[in-house]
Design an enzyme around this catalytic site. Structure first.
Site, PDB file in Angstrom:
ATOM      1  N   ASP A 152       2.314  -9.696  -2.367  1.00  0.00           N
ATOM      2  CA  ASP A 152       1.652 -10.583  -3.202  1.00  0.00           C
ATOM      3  C   ASP A 152       0.596  -9.636  -3.714  1.00  0.00           C
ATOM      4  O   ASP A 152      -0.619  -9.406  -3.119  1.00  0.00           O
ATOM      5  CB  ASP A 152       1.081 -11.820  -2.682  1.00  0.00           C
ATOM      6  CG  ASP A 152       0.274 -12.765  -3.946  1.00  0.00           C
ATOM      7  OD1 ASP A 152       0.117 -11.903  -4.872  1.00  0.00           O
ATOM      8  OD2 ASP A 152      -0.239 -13.621  -3.455  1.00  0.00           O
ATOM      9  N   HIS A 256       4.931 -19.815  -4.082  1.00  0.00           N
ATOM     10  CA  HIS A 256       5.433 -18.639  -4.559  1.00  0.00           C
ATOM     11  C   HIS A 256       7.063 -18.674  -4.285  1.00  0.00           C
ATOM     12  O   HIS A 256       7.520 -19.411  -3.406  1.00  0.00           O
ATOM     13  CB  HIS A 256       4.839 -17.311  -3.846  1.00  0.00           C
ATOM     14  CG  HIS A 256       3.633 -16.784  -3.886  1.00  0.00           C
ATOM     15  ND1 HIS A 256       3.423 -15.796  -4.910  1.00  0.00           N
ATOM     16  CD2 HIS A 256       2.236 -17.561  -3.876  1.00  0.00           C
ATOM     17  CE1 HIS A 256       1.810 -15.717  -4.804  1.00  0.00           C
ATOM     18  NE2 HIS A 256       1.179 -16.855  -4.262  1.00  0.00           N
TER      19      HIS A 256
END
Length: 267
Positions: A152, A256
């Site tokens: 990320d 996510h």
């Protein structure tokens, strides 16, 4: 085909309660890099040291319930590097590198969680310090070995990487300085760049289908108002081995989505 997945878990216990392990058993990646495990070593014992037959390795944050990264793998690494030698950010649990070296090859798989600056100016300044500090580490690593960095990144690089780019130009994750950092890192001929955004190597023109994160506010997920924040960044030789990509959206394990790339590679 070597299947490599990256997923910000937003808490490993939370993701597990939403069906992460059965999905891993069905999807069968060779390796999954995870971010935001949000636990300590004691919390994993007897439950999360392994997932779906994959052995876990971790870098935990000193602060409880915060950050932390891991890599679950079917293959035994030749070395495990916890942290990258930064006094400010290593205590936050942001970097784990597994090395799969042989007499003829130096290769690393890395899981990284970049800081978010969205909570305010203090953390945005910390994010800028991380970018300044982390770039030389990547350049040193690139000079000595091949690697795939998954994680990320908390930066949408281009206008195609988020739905509402016009209204986000002054917001963390799409600031000009952050995007310039990515541009330099991905420049194909600049000596201070040279890494490859593997998803964009395979899918140079996608927009709506490329997103990997959606805000929990409003109807962002339902309306696909997303951002592409999760990346595979690779040295050029490894990027050329990428054959397939898939962002899995049929089931939500966190805010996510997991992104998987298939590489013509054997560990």
């Amino acid at each position: 085909m070597f299947k490599l997945t990256s997923l910000n878990l937003n808490g490993i216990r939370s993701a597990a309660s939403k069906g992460l392990e059965p999905w891993l058993e069905q999807y069968r990646p060779d390796c999954i890099c995870v971010q935001e495990v949000r636990c300590q070593a004691a919390d994993l014992q007897g439950r999360f040291e392994q997932l779906a037959g994959l052995q876990g390795h971790f870098h935990f944050a000193q602060r409880k319930g915060y950050s932390g990264v891991g890599i679950y793998t079917r293959h035994e690494p030749s070395d495990v590097r916890v942290g990258y030698g930064c006094g400010e950010f290593d205590p936050e649990g942001r970097y784990l590198e597994l090395r799969f070296d042989t007499p003829t090859r130096r290769l690393s798989i890395i899981s990284v969680y970049f800081p978010s600056g969205s909570s305010g100016e203090e953390r945005q300044l910390a994010k800028f310090r991380f970018l300044d500090n982390f770039h030389p580490h990547l350049m040193r690593l690139k000079a000595e070995r091949e690697f795939i960095l998954c994680g990320d990144i908390n930066i949408a690089h281009s206008q195609a990487d988020l739905k509402n780019w016009r209204s986000n130009q002054k917001n963390s994750g799409f600031l000009p300085e952050e995007r310039a950092w990515m541009t330099k890192l991905l420049h194909p001929t600049d000596p201070t760049g040279g890494l490859v955004d593997v998803y964009r190597h395979l899918k140079p023109h996608t927009t709506d289908e490329c997103y990997t994160w959606w805000s929990n506010r409003g109807q962002a997920y339902a309306n696909n108002v997303g951002w592409r924040l999760d990346y595979h960044l690779a040295t050029p030789a490894l990027a050329q081995l990428a054959r397939t990509e898939h962002i899995y959206k049929d089931q939500k394990f966190s805010d996510h989505a997991p992104i998987t790339v298939g590489y013509e590679l054997a560990l």
